[in-house]
Structure formats: C-alpha cells, structure tokens
Write a protein that holds these residues in place. Structure first.
Motif, short mmCIF file in Angstrom:
data_model
loop_
_atom_site.label_atom_id
_atom_site.label_comp_id
_atom_site.label_asym_id
_atom_site.label_seq_id
_atom_site.Cartn_x
_atom_site.Cartn_y
_atom_site.Cartn_z
N GLN A 9 0.77 -1.10 -0.04
CA GLN A 9 -0.05 0.08 -0.05
C GLN A 9 0.87 1.18 -0.10
OE1 GLN A 9 -3.22 -0.38 3.18
NE2 GLN A 9 -3.95 -1.69 1.94
N ARG A 10 1.99 1.27 -0.61
CA ARG A 10 3.11 2.36 -0.61
C ARG A 10 3.69 2.43 -2.24
NH1 ARG A 10 4.64 5.65 3.78
NH2 ARG A 10 3.65 4.69 5.67
N MET A 11 3.86 1.11 -2.65
CA MET A 11 4.71 1.21 -3.92
C MET A 11 4.40 -0.20 -4.64
SD MET A 11 8.63 1.91 -4.72
CE MET A 11 8.62 3.30 -4.03
N GLY A 12 4.00 -0.30 -6.06
CA GLY A 12 4.10 -1.53 -6.60
C GLY A 12 4.40 -1.34 -7.86
N LEU A 13 4.45 -2.50 -8.59
CA LEU A 13 4.62 -2.57 -9.95
C LEU A 13 3.74 -3.57 -10.68
CD1 LEU A 13 8.50 -3.56 -10.25
CD2 LEU A 13 7.43 -1.56 -10.85
N ASN A 14 3.47 -3.40 -11.91
CA ASN A 14 2.47 -3.91 -12.92
C ASN A 14 3.12 -4.24 -14.11
OD1 ASN A 14 0.03 -5.10 -13.73
ND2 ASN A 14 -0.59 -3.00 -14.29
N PHE A 15 2.78 -5.35 -14.79
CA PHE A 15 3.13 -5.88 -16.22
C PHE A 15 2.15 -6.71 -16.91
CE2 PHE A 15 5.77 -8.60 -13.47
CZ PHE A 15 5.24 -9.81 -14.13
N GLY A 16 2.18 -6.75 -18.07
CA GLY A 16 1.13 -7.42 -18.77
C GLY A 16 1.19 -7.42 -20.28
N LEU A 17 0.02 -7.86 -20.95
CA LEU A 17 -0.03 -7.86 -22.36
C LEU A 17 -1.63 -7.70 -22.48
CD1 LEU A 17 0.92 -8.54 -25.29
CD2 LEU A 17 0.45 -10.91 -24.79
N LYS A 18 -1.92 -6.79 -23.41
CA LYS A 18 -3.19 -6.60 -23.84
C LYS A 18 -3.28 -6.32 -25.31
CE LYS A 18 -3.68 -1.93 -22.16
NZ LYS A 18 -4.62 -1.00 -21.21
N PRO A 19 -4.55 -6.33 -25.89
CA PRO A 19 -4.46 -5.64 -27.44
C PRO A 19 -4.71 -4.28 -27.47
CG PRO A 19 -6.74 -6.60 -26.80
CD PRO A 19 -5.64 -6.99 -25.63
N PHE A 20 -3.97 -3.57 -28.58
CA PHE A 20 -4.17 -2.28 -28.82
C PHE A 20 -5.27 -1.86 -29.84
CE2 PHE A 20 -2.69 1.59 -30.64
CZ PHE A 20 -2.95 2.65 -29.68
N SER A 21 -5.04 -2.54 -31.09
CA SER A 21 -6.20 -2.44 -31.92
C SER A 21 -6.09 -3.98 -32.83
CB SER A 21 -5.57 -1.30 -33.09
OG SER A 21 -4.45 -1.88 -33.99
N SER A 22 -7.26 -4.04 -33.37
CA SER A 22 -7.57 -5.28 -34.16
C SER A 22 -7.91 -4.95 -35.55
CB SER A 22 -8.65 -6.00 -33.43
OG SER A 22 -8.10 -6.49 -31.99
N VAL A 23 -7.62 -5.86 -36.53
CA VAL A 23 -8.18 -5.92 -37.95
C VAL A 23 -8.83 -7.05 -38.26
CG1 VAL A 23 -7.57 -5.69 -40.68
CG2 VAL A 23 -6.62 -4.14 -38.54
N GLY A 24 -9.85 -7.13 -38.64
CA GLY A 24 -10.63 -8.28 -39.14
C GLY A 24 -11.81 -8.05 -39.96
N TYR A 25 -11.98 -7.88 -40.94
CA TYR A 25 -12.98 -7.62 -42.11
C TYR A 25 -13.06 -8.39 -43.32
CZ TYR A 25 -9.90 -4.93 -44.70
OH TYR A 25 -8.63 -4.38 -45.14
N ASN A 26 -14.26 -8.44 -43.83
CA ASN A 26 -14.29 -9.17 -45.12
C ASN A 26 -15.43 -8.68 -45.93
OD1 ASN A 26 -14.42 -10.93 -47.37
ND2 ASN A 26 -13.95 -12.72 -46.34
N LEU A 27 -15.42 -7.65 -46.83
CA LEU A 27 -16.21 -6.69 -47.36
C LEU A 27 -16.33 -6.87 -48.86
CD1 LEU A 27 -15.17 -3.49 -45.80
CD2 LEU A 27 -16.75 -5.07 -45.05
#
Length: 422
Positions: free
Chosen positions: A111-129
C-alpha cells in the motif's frame, strides 16, 4: 480441485484465443483497425471508469493505483461478443471471442509502492467486405476487401503513494504487430482479376501518467478524483505492397511483383495517435458503494497514418464520457454469500472522431456485472455484460449492435499457496 480447473481454463484460453482475430467489424478496414480501450472486467462494468482504485483489484489503465496495492494479484479475462451488422438493405449476425488481457501486479511495499506488467490488445483488424458496381460499359465490377492482424501492447507500470490519499503512477507501453489488407477486383467479361496486398509491421512506444487524490470528506465518505494523460503514440510502420493478376475461378496468381515503395517514401512511415486527457470525479463509502464519472478528450484531428489512409475518411477531435459505480450489501457477511457480491453498473458514450462518408462514428454502451468472491483471500471471479450500438445505417454505413459477455479472474498470490499444519 476448483483451483486446478480454473487454472486449466486460463491456460486453454491463452492458447486457443491468441490466434483469433480481435474483431469482425467492417470499420476495422480503416487506419490501423479498431482501437480497443481494454480495461479490467471490474472497470469495464462501471462504464469503463479507470479513475476508481483500491488495494485488492488491479487497474491496468491507472498506474497510480499501484501505490495502494496490497497483495500480489494475477489477472486475466476473456470476452465473447455477439454482433448484428445492419445496413438499409441487409442484416448479418456474427460473433468473436477474445483473450482481453494478462497482467500481474507486485507490491514493492504494501500500500505504498507497486509494479504491474502484462499484455493486452491495442488495435484489431478483421473484416471481409464485398462491393459490387457497374462500370461505364455496363459490366459488373466486384471488389472484395479482406484484412486481419492487429497491434498488441506490452506494458510496465509503477506507482507510489506521495502522501496519504495522493498517489502518482506511470506506464511505458511497447506496441508491436502486423496488419494485412487485401483487395481483389474482378470484372465481368475479363479473364483475369487484379490483386493488391499490403502488409505493415508495426512497432513503437507511448506513456501513460496518472495522479489520484482521494481525501476523506466525512467519517465514512471519500472523494475520488483522477487525472490521466496518455501521451501521443508514435508508431513506426515498415510497409510492403504486392500487386498483380490472378484467375478468379481458381484463385491462382498469374503475375505479381513488389511495388517499390522507396520511390514514393512509403517504405517506412510514422503513425501518430494524439494525446488523450482524462478527468474523473466520484464519491463513495469504503467497501460499500461508489459512484463516479469520467471525461476524456483527444485531438484526434491530428491523427496521421499515410500508408493506411482511406479516401472517404477524415478525423475530428474525439471525446468520451462514462458513468458508473458499485454496491456491496455487506462485504463481511457470514450468513449470506449474495451480500458479499460486488454489483457493478455503468454507461458510456464515445465520440470517436473518426468520420466515414461524412458521418462520425459514435458508440453507446450500457454495462453491468458482478464480482463473485472465491474463498477468503480477496480472490474473485468477475462477470460482465454490455449492450451497445456503434455506427449508423445512414450514408451507406453499417450499424453494429452488440452484446458482450466478459469473464475475468483476479487471483490473490495466497491462492496458490499450499496450506500446511505444523
């Protein structure tokens, strides 16, 4: 046994979902695709608020929260979205399932100092037009557009307490990924079709800064305030383009060659996503209830992506507003499990600043969900639901109506310890 089952689900989700497209939206055709504002399920179900922080839940979008973190926390989530895509003349149902995030928070000093790391998506492409038209000679011309890929985000955050109630944090984000856009054109009465394949390898950094101030305004109540700044994202794109001809019936390529992008200064381009500012304010009673709102603005008119521009788009300044909160009937109840459940709800309205065919894309969503305690060590299973709509059927556009279900796990480090009796 329950723990082994949950861990198996996490491992299975990680392996199977990582290979899937993150979107099926036709709007991912434009630019670098759908920009996905991913937060933990807990925050998503409060309208996407990132301002609220406490000591037992991970907040991957507010690094100032790490100054309050207590136990080591492992977090992961998956989501499933059912969509109905509508135009004035047609309708289609589809769905997509994603792994939303993987993250770990480590207290350096409780409850004074911490670290956090990880992975998540930022943008996605997926289409068929499919675009079918008639040329000046009266022959049918068919253009088929398809794309896939996306940009992921590795993040490392640190946060600490400056003084009681005042916390500061910062995040460095590394973006990486691949985008592929393919166009095939065939004309009635013409033996061969033409193809245009474009690929971009993306990488770059940005930073996220956050400050929270949470003074006590009475013996029970706390005022929550937050300021967050996400700096301009500068991405480098290494591009290739291949054009040629193919046989429509078999799909076999006849003659293809690489375009010399160096001649037109498009081999290496820079993608600029402008700075976002967010301001939040709320009030609550610890371990009982909270309600708040958050406003974000972004000078999206400065967005730039030279190699991936489309002719019928332009950009305006963007904004977003979110309201939400939670309620816990009695967190310490021994005789009723339902009284210890966290009930969350919210709503949000996003004006994306992204204008297609002279219509700005906006997104409205209503969120709700529950945090289900598992054991007595602050581990919980979070269920979230969202009903929303994006876009319009006007000006030859597509309206997306969706229902999203999210499942998130927030696991305390003590959850993995083997109990012993000495």
């Amino acid at each position: 046994m329950v723990k082994k089952i949950v861990l198996a689900i996490c491992c299975f989700a990680t392996i199977t979902l990582s290979a899937q497209n993150g979107t099926v939206s036709p709007y991912s055709f434009f630019g670098i695709g759908d920009l996905r504002s991913i937060s933990t399920v807990e925050n998503q179900m409060m309208g996407g608020l990132a301002m609220y922080t406490d000591s037992i839940h991970l907040n991957i979008n507010n690094p100032a929260s790490l100054g309050k973190i207590g136990p080591t926390i492992y977090a992961a989530a998956v989501s499933h979205r059912e969509l109905r895509l509508e135009t004035f003349s047609a309708e289609q149902n589809t769905s997509v399932t994603n792994l939303d995030y993987l993250a770990i928070a480590l207290p350096l000093k409780v409850q004074r100092m911490g670290l956090n790391f990880g992975l998540k998506p930022f943008s996605s492409v997926g289409y068929n037009l499919l675009d079918e038209r008639t040329n000046s000679s009266g022959n049918a011309v068919t253009n088929q557009f398809s794309g896939d890929g996306g940009i992921n985000q590795l993040f490392l955050s640190a946060g600490f307490r400056l003084m009681p109630g005042l916390h500061l944090g910062a995040t460095v984000n590394y973006h990486f990924g691949r985008l592929e856009n393919n166009r095939q054109q065939t004309t009635e009465g013409v033996q061969f079709g033409t193809l245009d394949l474009r690929e971009s390898q993306i990488s770059g950094f940005d930073f996220n800064y956050a400050l929270t101030y949470e003074p006590k305004i009475s013996s029970k109540h706390t005022l929550f305030s937050s300021v967050r700044v996400r700096t301009q994202t500068n991405l480098t794109s290494e591009n290739t383009q291949t054009i040629g001809t193919f046989v429509p019936l078999s799909g076999n390529e006849i003659e293809v060659f690489d375009v010399n992008l160096d001649e037109v200064n498009l081999r290496f381009t820079e993608i600029k996503i402008p700075t976002t500012y967010s301001f939040g304010l709320g009030i609550g009673e610890d371990k009982h209830w909270f309600v708040g709102g958050e406003y974000s603005l972004q000078q999206f008119s400065d967005y730039s992506s030279p190699f991936l521009e489309a002719s019928n788009t332009r950009y305006e300044d963007a904004s977003a507003i979110a309201f939400g909160g939670y309620f816990i009937p009695d967190y310490s109840s021994f005789d009723s499990y339902l009284k210890r459940v966290v009930y969350r709800a919210g709503l949000r309205l996003d004006n994306s600043g992204f204008v297609v065919n002279d219509k700005e894309l906006s997104n409205f969503g209503i969120t709700f969900g529950m945090g289900l305690p598992i054991g007595a060590d602050f581990t919980n299973l979070n269920l979230g639901f969202e009903l929303g709509r994006r876009g319009t059927t006007m000006n030859n556009l597509v309206r997306e109506s969706y229902f999203k279900v999210s499942i998130g796990l927030s696991l305390n480090a003590r959850w993995f310890l083997k109990r012993q009796i000495n």
